[in-house]
Design a protein around this motif. Sequence first.
Motif, PDB file in Angstrom:
ATOM      1  N   ARG A 142      -9.632   5.819  19.987  1.00  0.00           N
ATOM      2  CA  ARG A 142      -9.993   6.457  20.370  1.00  0.00           C
ATOM      3  C   ARG A 142     -11.402   6.645  19.653  1.00  0.00           C
ATOM      4  N   TRP A 144      -7.085   8.141  -1.041  1.00  0.00           N
ATOM      5  CA  TRP A 144      -8.687   9.041  -1.024  1.00  0.00           C
ATOM      6  C   TRP A 144      -9.542   8.515  -2.404  1.00  0.00           C
ATOM      7  N   TYR A 157      -9.943   6.207   2.597  1.00  0.00           N
ATOM      8  CA  TYR A 157      -9.112   5.010   1.763  1.00  0.00           C
ATOM      9  C   TYR A 157      -8.629   4.274   1.558  1.00  0.00           C
ATOM     10  N   GLU A 205     -10.764   2.468   9.613  1.00  0.00           N
ATOM     11  CA  GLU A 205      -9.297   2.581  10.420  1.00  0.00           C
ATOM     12  C   GLU A 205      -8.879   3.979   9.727  1.00  0.00           C
ATOM     13  N   LYS A 206      -8.283   4.603   9.097  1.00  0.00           N
ATOM     14  CA  LYS A 206      -7.506   5.305   8.242  1.00  0.00           C
ATOM     15  C   LYS A 206      -8.092   6.311   7.227  1.00  0.00           C
ATOM     16  N   SER A 207      -9.815   5.833   8.031  1.00  0.00           N
ATOM     17  CA  SER A 207     -10.440   7.210   7.121  1.00  0.00           C
ATOM     18  C   SER A 207     -10.899   8.244   7.538  1.00  0.00           C
ATOM     19  N   GLY A 208     -10.053   9.232   7.973  1.00  0.00           N
ATOM     20  CA  GLY A 208     -10.050  10.483   9.219  1.00  0.00           C
ATOM     21  C   GLY A 208     -11.792  10.258   9.612  1.00  0.00           C
ATOM     22  N   GLU A 239      -1.686  11.527   4.515  1.00  0.00           N
ATOM     23  CA  GLU A 239      -1.308  10.507   4.561  1.00  0.00           C
ATOM     24  C   GLU A 239       0.262  11.002   5.019  1.00  0.00           C
ATOM     25  N   ILE A 243      -4.871   8.368   9.802  1.00  0.00           N
ATOM     26  CA  ILE A 243      -5.092   8.911   8.271  1.00  0.00           C
ATOM     27  C   ILE A 243      -3.641   7.745   7.759  1.00  0.00           C
ATOM     28  N   PRO A 244      -3.446   7.423   6.593  1.00  0.00           N
ATOM     29  CA  PRO A 244      -2.227   5.984   6.638  1.00  0.00           C
ATOM     30  C   PRO A 244      -1.032   6.629   7.383  1.00  0.00           C
ATOM     31  N   PHE A 245       0.174   6.043   7.600  1.00  0.00           N
ATOM     32  CA  PHE A 245       1.966   7.024   7.346  1.00  0.00           C
ATOM     33  C   PHE A 245       2.554   5.485   6.789  1.00  0.00           C
TER      34      PHE A 245
END
Lengths: 220, 251
Positions: free
Chosen positions: A48, A142, A163, A203-206, B46, B75-77
């Motif tokens: 991304r 978070w 996260y 990678e998951k923290s917006g 999430e 974001i996590p899922f």
Amino acid sequence: MRCEIINPICEIGAIRVNAKKLERHKVKIVIIDYGAGNIQSIKFAIRRLGYDAVLSDKVEEIQNADKVIFPGVGEASSAMQKLRVSGLDKLVPELRQPVLGICLGMQLMCNSSEEGNTDGLGIFDLDVVRFPNTVKVPQIGWNQIEDLKSDLFKEVQDKSYIYLVHSFYAPKGENTIAVSEYALPYSAALQKNNFYGTQFHPEKSGMVGERILQNFLDLA
Amino acid sequence: MLTKRIIPCLDIKNGRTVKGINFVDLRDAGDPVELAEIYAREGADELVFLDISATEERRKTLADLVYHVAEKVNIPFTVGGGISSIEDVDILLKNGADKVSINSSAVKRPDLINELVAKFGSQCIVVAIDAKQIEENWKVHLVGGKVPTETDLFEWAKEVEERGAGEILFTSMDHDGTKNGFANQALAKLSSELNIPIIASGGAGAVSHFTDTFIDGKADAALAASIFHFKEIEIKQLKEELKKDGIPIRL
């Protein structure tokens, strides 16, 4: 899946239109593949940002990368065992380029972990321990990072949300470059020389996480 | 400070989003990947995807969906629905899911929880529990809440924790679809008896229901579907209101 081509954009039209993107495709990013964790998300997050990353467990390929990402979710002692079997436990501490350990990856870069009572790679002089039962374990969700030091957090505001999902933590120490609080203040990120680690998942923290990943990829 | 999570749930059938009222009538609410991106942008903490397909291709369709969501969403899922083996979980995690949730398969064979935890770690194993109050007792239900069992909610939840699950997603069948608020008494009891995070599900209809479930229900996260899909409550506005109510929330 393991041997993807680093530079898929080689059409002339694409080069003209996308010079900057092409520069990004030249950066060799290797995600260490030792069978631990959700690697797909890291690959996608890097994509991304306009870069490509390859998964590899090959010594030479990892050594020749510009940036190395050391992922990991799961259990510490079995992850260490996998690293030992492939000899990666010797390779990682000797890398010279910027290395980013994520979540369990960061924990394994410490001296030891209470999870399965295992030795770590000994890069950060810290012992990873379990959160006390005064709080729910694992910590999932978070939380905020503060006392930000290092270029990893360039243009990232104090108290930004990131996260996390983890049961064990690295205490604060001289290599701490970000602090988070859950039961007590602990290391949300670490740095020593070319080695970086985040307990959280960039990678998951917006957007904040994307900025931090970009900062890592921008490191010289 | 760790914040309370707001989790939109997307019910998936054959790759499309649906939401049943009391798990029966289904209405189409759009493309899951697009919806997921919108929710992430609006501030969802999430996402949960619950697959209710019953076709033979479901495994592949779901894996494809997970791949496309992971590609786009930062974001996590969590993915759930019909997961009953190590292989099922392996495929979903490899395609980019952060967590999986198991439900009926865990009740039928509780050792599955231990096996998944040993292989993938607690952090990615959510156990979903559907329960209904029968006289004074909360009883676990199976197959999307249709089949009652003799199992007590609180005993099962305790066992789920002991077997290593990282999180519990508790849906009250009595509250689901009513829009009258979450099952806060049962939630508070779960939260005080267990030491893993509890996600509240079933009954969201107003902002105050979320405030109540975080304060009275001691929930760590709250999940809702139709109120978000049909824009009865905007996530951004919900989170601002919760913040005003003194709930720790990520804005």
